[in-house]
Design a protein around this motif. Sequence first.
Motif: not given
Lengths: 114, 112
Positions: A13-16, A59-63, A82-84, A106-114
């Motif tokens: 995914l592109a940032a933004g 614990e980490v809800p922001d965004g 965002v990339p983080s 579940g089996p998971g979703t691998r997400l990459t933000v560029l």
Amino acid sequence: IAGITQAPTSQILAAGRRMTLRCTQDMRHNAMYWYRQDLGLGLRLIHYSNTAGTTGKGEVPDGYSVSRANTDDFPLTLASAVPSQTSVYFCASSDSSTGFDTQYFGPGTRLTVL
Amino acid sequence: QQQVKQSPQSLIVQKGGIPIINCAYENTAFDYFPWYQQFPGKGPALLIAIRPDVSEKKEGRFTISFNKSAKQFSLHIMDSQPGDSATYFCAANPNNTDKLIFGTGTRLQVFP
């Protein structure tokens, strides 16, 4: 019985950009959860839902945001990625109506933000 | 803040060895301690769990030892096999919640 299904399996995914990760369970569990898994940090809870119509922050809800319109579905939305937020995302469910019970993942979703 | 501390981060043993993974928890009252096993590309799955009213629980080759006074619990894998190679997570359930707090994970490799 499928248990918990997640879609997509992976995404770049592109940032933004806005992105919704889908999660569906067929076990009629009342509670559902979203975690992110990062190396060295383990599994961290993003949001959860004790029952349809209610949600709570982990614990980490922001965004991130979630909704629970019915028992089976619990989508996770990144409004502006965002990339983080690059991570592996796991959805889980449990039947906590009679006390704490096993969480099924579940089996998971691998997400990459560029 | 990490309320459940897990060690080691990685572990390598030979087949037949007894790997031990340790976890310690802080302050908050917990009443359920599961261990999850995760194979590459898969979601975590419950392996074994214990409640604080017992000091040990055994299921097959897997044993949890629990020390309530020390706030520590550990996973022992007897006669480890290459098929046990996976990442293991300890977790703790805070009283009166449906949540789990996970440790950071231990990557176990068992060589033939």
